[in-house]
Every structure is written in C-alpha cells, then in structure tokens.
Design an enzyme around this catalytic site. Structure first.
Site, PDB file in Angstrom:
ATOM      1  CD  GLN A 192      -0.986   1.703   3.004  1.00  0.00           C
ATOM      2  OE1 GLN A 192       0.146   1.357   3.350  1.00  0.00           O
ATOM      3  NE2 GLN A 192      -1.744   2.517   3.725  1.00  0.00           N
ATOM      4  CB  CYS A 308       4.814  -2.680  20.025  1.00  0.00           C
ATOM      5  SG  CYS A 308       6.203  -2.001  20.940  1.00  0.00           S
TER       6      CYS A 308
END
Ligand SMILES: [Zn+2]
Length: 394
Positions: A192, A308
C-alpha cells in the site's frame, strides 16, 4: 562601424582586471567566499579543472550564472583555457551587475603548467551523459556534481515506506552506492506504500526485492544488502562505510542507536518519521546541528512508549516525507542549498501544512555535548517484544 576581435579584447581588458595564478591561489585560501568560475567547454573541463571551480560553459553563462552565483557582490575569478574567453565572460558579468570580477591571466593552461593543484573529473560514458542530461543543465549539479553523486555512498536504514522512495529516487539520481538495512520479508500489507516492492516478490527479503527494483531503474547503482537487525554490535561497522545515513526506521531503539553512532562517526544523518497523516524530517550535520538527544536526551520508559501495535499510515505519506529526505541527501552530497540543520520540518497531510520548528543544540547533550556521557552504542530494549513490529508504521 565594425570592430575586430582584437578591439573587443582590448576593450574587455580595460573593464576586467587580470590576476595571475599565485594571486588566485592566495585568494582562494584567504576567502572561502571567493568564486572560481570555469567557462570552458565540457570537453576541456574533462581534462582537468581547478578543484573548487564552478563550471558554466561560456555559451550558457548569461542563462545560468544568476542561479549559480546569486550574490552579485561576491568576488569572482573567471578562467578559460588561455585567458581570452574569460575576459569576455568577465565583461558580460560586469554588465549583469557583478561588481567584483576578474580574469585569470594565462587561464587553466598557466595554472597547470605552474604546478598548481587541479583535478580530473570522472569520465562519464555516453549512457551516463544521456541518463543524467537534465542534471547537466543545472549549473548547481553539472558534470562535477554528477560525478560526486556517482562516487557517493548512502546508507538507508529500513527498506520500507520511507526507504522505498528515498532509495528509488537516489538510484535514479545516480547515487553510486546504496546500502539497505532491513531484515524483513515483503508482505502484501507493505504494498500500500512501499512502492519498491511488488506482488510477485512477496516473501522475498526486502533488501533483495529493493535491489531488483533499483537495478531495473538504474543498472549502474551498486546496491549493498545488509540483511541484519541493526544493534550495538554491528551499527558502527555498517555505518562506517557510508558518506550519508538516512533513517527510515521509526522505532526508538534504532533511532537512538543510529543517532548516537552517526555522532560518534561524524556522519551526516537525515532522519524521518511518519505516523498516520503526519511526518517529520530533520538533518543532522556533524558538529553543526543538534542531534536527536539534544531534544530527547533519553528514550521514554517502555511503559510510556507508543504502542507496538501496528499503526495506520496513509499510503502516500511516506512518499511525501521520503522525498524530502532524498532531497536533503542530494543537497548534502552536492553541497548546495540549505539543509534542515537545526530545523524540524513537520508535514500534516490532512491540513496540507508544512511547519518548521527550531531545534537547539544542547551543550549538555549526553552524546554531542561538551562533556558526553554516552560514548558507545546502546541497545534499548523493552519497546517491542517482537522486533518485527515497529513502534510506528514504516
Ligand atoms: Zn546532541
């Protein structure tokens, strides 16, 4: 009334003072602002030129000199092969409003014969002349600048969202050696934004996939694949082989590690980061700029560090930020323009606002300050248990 070439030259001599080679050498040593302008043809320059000279062929002088020497009060000494064309060029510059212009008597021939230093630019092939022809039309780049790009080595940390546009455009521009640090494989969710990779290379090491893309664009670029996790044991040896470092890996341990090692080794670092719709870039010139720790002396404790979990990022954003980084790299190599030293450029893609923040050098900085307390690379841990998940999407 007609005038012949002798009359023209006599007139030029009245308007443009002549200097000799020792005078020019002293002027160059005394005043770094002194511009040495070579107005010979490219084939003549290929045989050698005065090391710091700006090259504008006589035929392009009027069109290109304002961009190359914007300040008309700067001292300029012009030379050609024997000191004739430079007189005429000097006359032109005076007419254009340059106030401090002179011509080198005897030209490059005399300079070389007297044993003054000169350098022979890298010889470019016919393919290179064609490929980089748009660079040659810019006096700020020219053949001298292109040779500099071809001879330079840039390390890009992360072959992901930021690394992709940085590496792609630097390869196109003819940066001779590109090192890529990444230990991931190409996944479909990368595509992407990480335009250097392709559907048919899913599962391939990112450095390998990137090397294929870069060499398809420019076969003469040497791509060095560093398939490793950068840490305190290897960072210095990896960074040491490069002229400029680009950080495209946005997690705290790597950012601090790369910052510290760049300071230790005296390497310029172009740092970039992206998050959702926003990005930022700053350039650290060794000795001159504040480093990352001037602003953030230590990383936040793990419990306060950003999650994270994989963060979202608008697919086009890394292109925007990465190309600011690539532009900074090219300017650093060519020594032109003003880099983002002591400045942080913040990009808000939703508002489409570019804002700039001043960053100050901290004399008490633990790495680049007057009495550094950090003198060896550090591995910060605890940010992400899984090192494959960066703190920010890259
Ligand atoms: Zn610092």
């Amino acid at each position: 009334m007609t005038i012949n070439s002798r009359d023209l030259l006599e007139q030029a001599r009245l308007e443009v003072p002549e200097v000799d080679c020792p005078w020019l050498r002293d002027a160059m040593e005394r005043d770094p602002q002194h511009v040495v302008l070579d107005v010979r043809e490219p084939e003549e320059v290929a045989q050698g030129l005065i090391p710091s000279a700006v090259h504008i062929p006589r035929g392009y002088l009027e069109l290109q000199v304002e961009a190359a020497i914007p300040d008309r009060s700067r001292p300029v000494t012009i030379y050609c092969a024997a000191g004739v064309r430079s007189l005429l060029a000097g006359q032109t510059l005076r007419r254009m409003g340059y106030t401090d212009v002179r011509s080198l008597r005897g030209g490059f021939g005399s300079w070389k014969d007297r044993g003054f230093p000169y350098r022979v630019p890298r010889a470019l092939t016919a393919e290179q002349r064609e490929r980089y022809s748009r660079h040659f039309l810019l006096s700020e780049v020219g053949e001298v600048g292109q040779a500099r790009l071809l001879d330079s080595k840039v390390l890009i940390i992360g072959a992901g969202g930021l690394g992709a546009p940085v590496a792609y455009y630097l390869a196109a521009a003819g940066v001779g050696t590109l090192g890529l640090v990444d230990f991931d494989k190409v996944e479909r969710s990368n595509l992407q934004r990480q335009i250097i990779h392709t559907e048919d290379r899913l599962g391939m090491m990112k450095t390998k996939s990137a090397a294929l893309a870069l060499n398809a664009l420019n076969p003469e670029v040497q791509v060095v694949e560093h398939n490793l996790h950068l840490d305190s044991s290897n960072a210095e040896s990896v960074l040491a082989g490069y002229d400029v470092i680009v950080n495209g890996c946005d997690n705290f341990p790597t950012r601090y590690l790369v910052n510290d090692v760049a300071v230790f080794l005296g390497k310029p670092l172009v740092d970039g980061g992206i998050f959702r719709f926003e990005g930022q870039v700053t350039t650290m010139v060794p000795g001159a700029s504040p480093c990352y720790r001037c602003r953030y002396p230590a990383p936040p404790p793990p419990e306060e560090a950003p999650s994270c979990a994989e963060a979202g990022v608008l697919g086009v954003l890394p292109g925007l930020v990465g190309l600011v980084q690539a532009t900074e790299v090219v300017k650093l190599i060519l020594g032109i323009g003003d880099v983002l030293s002591g400045r942080l450029l913040h990009v808000d893609a939703l508002a489409m606002e570019f804002r700039e923040f001043r960053i100050r050098k901290d004399p008490g900085c633990p790495v680049c300050g007057e009495r550094p307390t950090i003198t060896a690379p550090i591995d910060y841990e605890g940010f992400c248990l899984n090192p494959n998940l960066p703190a920010m999407a890259v």
